[in-house]
Design a protein around this motif. Structure first.
Motif, PDB file in Angstrom:
ATOM      1  N   ASP A 169     -59.136   2.740  18.679  1.00  0.00           N
ATOM      2  CA  ASP A 169     -60.617   2.547  18.918  1.00  0.00           C
ATOM      3  C   ASP A 169     -60.776   1.457  17.835  1.00  0.00           C
ATOM      4  O   ASP A 169     -62.187   1.951  17.211  1.00  0.00           O
ATOM      5  N   LEU A 170     -60.222   0.584  17.554  1.00  0.00           N
ATOM      6  CA  LEU A 170     -60.474  -0.483  16.694  1.00  0.00           C
ATOM      7  C   LEU A 170     -61.022  -1.691  17.208  1.00  0.00           C
ATOM      8  O   LEU A 170     -60.387  -2.200  18.243  1.00  0.00           O
ATOM      9  N   ALA A 171     -62.107  -2.378  16.872  1.00  0.00           N
ATOM     10  CA  ALA A 171     -62.533  -3.780  17.632  1.00  0.00           C
ATOM     11  C   ALA A 171     -61.971  -4.853  17.027  1.00  0.00           C
ATOM     12  O   ALA A 171     -61.561  -5.791  17.823  1.00  0.00           O
ATOM     13  N   ALA A 172     -61.584  -4.756  15.911  1.00  0.00           N
ATOM     14  CA  ALA A 172     -60.892  -6.100  15.321  1.00  0.00           C
ATOM     15  C   ALA A 172     -60.522  -5.919  13.965  1.00  0.00           C
ATOM     16  O   ALA A 172     -60.697  -5.069  13.384  1.00  0.00           O
ATOM     17  N   ILE A 173     -59.717  -6.775  13.299  1.00  0.00           N
ATOM     18  CA  ILE A 173     -59.367  -6.849  12.023  1.00  0.00           C
ATOM     19  C   ILE A 173     -59.874  -7.953  11.204  1.00  0.00           C
ATOM     20  O   ILE A 173     -60.606  -8.928  11.891  1.00  0.00           O
ATOM     21  N   PRO A 174     -60.239  -7.808  10.065  1.00  0.00           N
ATOM     22  CA  PRO A 174     -59.329  -6.710   9.104  1.00  0.00           C
ATOM     23  C   PRO A 174     -59.745  -5.399   9.005  1.00  0.00           C
ATOM     24  O   PRO A 174     -60.818  -5.344   9.550  1.00  0.00           O
ATOM     25  N   ALA A 175     -58.771  -4.809   8.950  1.00  0.00           N
ATOM     26  CA  ALA A 175     -59.242  -3.114   8.791  1.00  0.00           C
ATOM     27  C   ALA A 175     -58.113  -2.551   7.784  1.00  0.00           C
ATOM     28  O   ALA A 175     -57.164  -3.063   7.629  1.00  0.00           O
ATOM     29  N   ALA A 176     -58.600  -1.564   6.895  1.00  0.00           N
ATOM     30  CA  ALA A 176     -57.995  -0.814   6.117  1.00  0.00           C
ATOM     31  C   ALA A 176     -58.146   0.764   6.155  1.00  0.00           C
ATOM     32  O   ALA A 176     -59.233   1.253   6.238  1.00  0.00           O
ATOM     33  N   TYR A 177     -56.916   1.373   6.328  1.00  0.00           N
ATOM     34  CA  TYR A 177     -56.935   2.844   6.391  1.00  0.00           C
ATOM     35  C   TYR A 177     -56.684   3.390   4.973  1.00  0.00           C
ATOM     36  O   TYR A 177     -55.633   3.119   4.479  1.00  0.00           O
ATOM     37  N   VAL A 178     -57.314   4.425   4.458  1.00  0.00           N
ATOM     38  CA  VAL A 178     -56.977   5.042   3.183  1.00  0.00           C
ATOM     39  C   VAL A 178     -56.536   6.801   3.583  1.00  0.00           C
ATOM     40  O   VAL A 178     -57.526   7.277   4.113  1.00  0.00           O
ATOM     41  N   TYR A 179     -55.534   7.028   3.343  1.00  0.00           N
ATOM     42  CA  TYR A 179     -55.073   8.525   3.377  1.00  0.00           C
ATOM     43  C   TYR A 179     -54.888   9.012   2.021  1.00  0.00           C
ATOM     44  O   TYR A 179     -54.406   8.481   0.933  1.00  0.00           O
ATOM     45  N   GLY A 180     -55.497  10.383   1.836  1.00  0.00           N
ATOM     46  CA  GLY A 180     -55.685  11.133   0.895  1.00  0.00           C
ATOM     47  C   GLY A 180     -54.182  11.441   0.471  1.00  0.00           C
ATOM     48  O   GLY A 180     -53.062  11.440   1.135  1.00  0.00           O
ATOM     49  N   THR A 181     -54.163  12.182  -0.930  1.00  0.00           N
ATOM     50  CA  THR A 181     -52.836  12.803  -1.188  1.00  0.00           C
ATOM     51  C   THR A 181     -52.237  13.906  -0.363  1.00  0.00           C
ATOM     52  O   THR A 181     -51.226  14.322  -0.491  1.00  0.00           O
TER      53      THR A 181
END
Length: 223
Positions: A169-181
């Protein structure tokens, strides 16, 4: 004695005297530079080869930097296996100017927190064309990775970019995903709104400070 004899002895003396003076027997010999460099290189321990992040995935290697072809589900398995570390996944392509501009900062983030953060570049060059499979851009990408000394997890998506946009469900890049510990998604950075201004998000002002806060929170003692 013939008057010519002293002349002969004199000439012999001068000849041998010059020869001994110019002899290399007592003169230090400069070491052969290429041979010396090769000997030093051989004596030094070999650089540790980076282990592939995803076992069994097609892998490319150049100058100690690796990249693998993988899909989003394989990436999620990788993230789940990062015990207690924050994972940053950067979605980019080689024709995305903002992506290229920020890529060095992704590499710098990994160097800044080598023990606590895992940085992943997830390339979306593949558009689904049968004439241009995912591996077709490997030379271009490996040149880019080595240029930036990208000693991070480099993945090349084998899912057509438009299909992945729909999946995320992403329109375009750039994009960054941050996952926790804990392996759960904490935040997605994208430029779908003007939340980060006309220029969009960047690592220096947005992602890196966010990672710093997450690390500080994770290190606080729990009651």
């Amino acid at each position: 004695m013939s008057p010519q004899v002293p002349c002969i002895f004199g000439l012999l003396f001068l000849f041998f005297g010059c020869s001994q003076e110019g002899s290399t027997a007592d003169t230090p010999v400069e070491p052969d530079a290429p041979a010396q460099a090769a000997a030093i290189a051989e004596a030094q321990p070999a650089a540790k080869k980076q282990e592939p992040a995803i076992p069994g995935a097609p892998t490319f290697e150049r100058d100690g930097v690796t990249a693998q072809i993988a899909n989003w589900d394989q990436l999620q398995e990788l993230i789940a296996g990062q015990d207690g570390k924050i994972v940053v996944v950067d979605l980019w392509s080689s024709w995305c100017e903002p992506c290229l501009r920020e890529f060095p900062h992704l590499v710098a983030l990994q160097k800044k927190y080598p023990e606590n953060v895992v940085c992943v570049s997830f390339n979306l060059n593949y558009d689904g064309s049968k004439d241009s499979p995912p591996e077709s851009s490997s030379d271009e990408l490996m040149e880019f990775f080595t240029k930036h000394n990208a000693d991070i997890v480099n993945l090349i998506s084998n899912t057509p970019d438009e299909d992945l946009y729909k999946k995320l469900d992403l329109a375009a890049i750039p994009a960054a995903y941050v996952y926790g510990t804990d392996g759960k998604l904490q935040k997605r950075f994208d430029n779908e709104t003007l939340a980060y201004g006309q220029e969009g998000f960047n690592y220096k002002e947005h992602i890196t400070p966010y990672i710093k806060d997450l690390l500080e929170q994770s290190q606080q003692p729990t009651e």
